[in-house]
Design an enzyme around this catalytic site. Structure first.
Site, PDB file in Angstrom:
ATOM      1  N   GLY A 241      85.269  20.048  10.744  1.00 36.22           N
ATOM      2  CA  GLY A 241      86.713  19.952  10.918  1.00 36.22           C
ATOM      3  C   GLY A 241      87.208  20.535  12.224  1.00 36.22           C
ATOM      4  N   HIS A 242      88.497  20.285  12.493  1.00 33.01           N
ATOM      5  CA  HIS A 242      89.078  20.708  13.771  1.00 33.01           C
ATOM      6  C   HIS A 242      89.114  22.227  13.904  1.00 33.01           C
ATOM      7  CE1 HIS A 242      93.471  20.899  12.078  1.00 33.01           C
ATOM      8  NE2 HIS A 242      92.579  21.307  11.220  1.00 33.01           N
ATOM      9  N   ASN A 243      88.895  22.678  15.123  1.00 34.08           N
ATOM     10  CA  ASN A 243      88.921  24.094  15.499  1.00 34.08           C
ATOM     11  C   ASN A 243      87.822  24.927  14.853  1.00 34.08           C
ATOM     12  OD1 ASN A 243      92.116  23.393  15.940  1.00 34.08           O
ATOM     13  ND2 ASN A 243      91.368  24.958  17.362  1.00 34.08           N
ATOM     14  N   SER A 261      88.999  25.194  11.198  1.00 31.73           N
ATOM     15  CA  SER A 261      89.140  26.597  11.609  1.00 31.73           C
ATOM     16  C   SER A 261      88.167  27.535  10.908  1.00 31.73           C
ATOM     17  CB  SER A 261      90.584  27.081  11.378  1.00 31.73           C
ATOM     18  OG  SER A 261      91.487  26.315  12.141  1.00 31.73           O
TER      19      SER A 261
END
Length: 362
Positions: A241-243, A261
């Site tokens: 997933g993002h970050n 995150s």
């Protein structure tokens, strides 16, 4: 390449048991190997195949096979048998080679793109504006590199890989077919029953020596970078997933899903279909079992399994007790019968049970 068993044993740090003068040329399974081939016994359940194998040599862990030389079977005993096998495979077979084909006239390459020396670009690849590609990198057919992408040296992008704008991939990486690097993270703000898309203005940064399987996805960051650390290996159908910041030397096996995150430390292992909640910190050397659901931060070096994931030793204890539930239910009924109480009594007259419990507590 051909070599004697003694030469092979020296190269992999093993010890010969049996005839070290035998010559071997290639590798094969225990069942199919011939006298000119090397095989491996890595799992005890295949030990019975040693009785019928025709392999010229078998790599084993020390003490695995008794009297190997006396029985006419030549062995190489190696402390890390599987690593010795990997070295043997490389020496006798080599890694897959990628033919140097130059730049295909059927590829679409933006005039601002910068390609290093000995780069191979196959037909129907698309290389966008201001893309940079390092020396000896291979770009297979139908790969798409969008604006501003940077690819390092000796990296291989297999067919139909897509790398979104401004993402960075390091040296000696291998990205398998169908994988997407840098697609938008799954992030929305809800208002009035409507999901409003959050801009994803960051990128993905993949460090050196990373390998990613087929049809995996690494999402771009909302801000900053989603990072995959040096030497990490990612299996097929994995979603990062993002970050997220994936640490050095991780192993993410097929169908792992990591929400946004989340950070992982060094040498974390996640088995197939494990799911990880967002905004977690997974410390160094943690092992996550197959299909585990990680909801909270584990301790360093922990081995966790189950959903919600907890220490493997605790889950085993719970599972063993679960197997005893039919027996425990039977014993409860027998005790109730001995006490002269019907199983339904407590649930049918809660007010009387409450009074009885009050009197008993006095």
């Amino acid at each position: 390449m051909a070599m004697t068993v003694a030469e092979l044993a020296k190269a992999v740090g093993g010890v010969v048991v049996g005839d070290g003068t035998k010559v071997v040329e290639s590798c094969n399974t225990l069942m199919e190997a011939t006298a000119e081939q090397v095989s491996l016994l890595h799992n005890a359940k295949y030990a019975r195949e040693l009785d019928t194998t025709r392999a010229g040599c078998v790599i084993v862990a020390p003490g695995t096979v008794k009297g190997g030389g006396e029985a006419g079977l030549t062995l190489i005993e190696a402390k890390n048998a599987y690593y010795a096998w990997q070295q043997t495979m490389v020496m006798l077979h080599g890694q897959r080679r990628h033919e140097s084909v130059g730049i295909s006239q059927q590829a679409a390459i933006h005039p601002t793109a910068k390609l290093g020396k000995n780069v191979s670009v196959h037909p129907f690849a698309v290389i966008g504006e201001n893309v940079e590609i390092g020396d000896a990198t291979t770009v297979y057919s139908h790969v798409t590199l969008q604006r501003g992408v940077k690819i390092g040296k000796e990296t291989v992008l297999y067919p139909s890989v897509t790398v979104y704008e401004e993402c960075v991939i390091g040296d000696r990486c291998l990205i398998n077919a169908g994988t997407v690097i840098g697609s938008d993270g799954f992030s929305y703000a809800q208002e009035g029953g409507v999901h409003h898309k959050m801009p994803q203005r960051g990128n993905v940064r993949i460090e050196d020596d990373v390998e990613i399987g087929c049809n995996a996805v690494v999402e771009r960051a909302a801000l900053g970078s989603t990072v995959v650390g040096r030497g990490t290996k990612i299996g097929n159908l994995v979603v990062v997933g993002h970050n997220c910041r994936i640490g050095q030397g991780n192993l993410l096996i097929s169908q792992v899903g990591i929400a946004g995150s989340t950070n992982t430390g060094k040498y974390v292992v996640m088995a197939g279909q494990a799911g990880v909640n967002g905004h977690l910190d997974i410390p160094d050397f943690v092992k996550v079992g197959a299909q585990a659901g990680v909801m909270t931060n584990p301790e360093p070096n922990a081995e966790i399994v189950g959903t919600p994931a907890m220490a493997a030793t605790e889950v085993k204890r719970i599972f063993l007790n679960t197997l005893r539930l039919p027996e425990l239910a039977k014993r409860v009924k027998e005790l109730e019968k001995k006490l002269g109480e019907k199983p339904e009594a407590r649930s049918q007259k809660p007010e009387e049970n409450s009074k009885l419990e009050t009197r008993n507590s006095r």
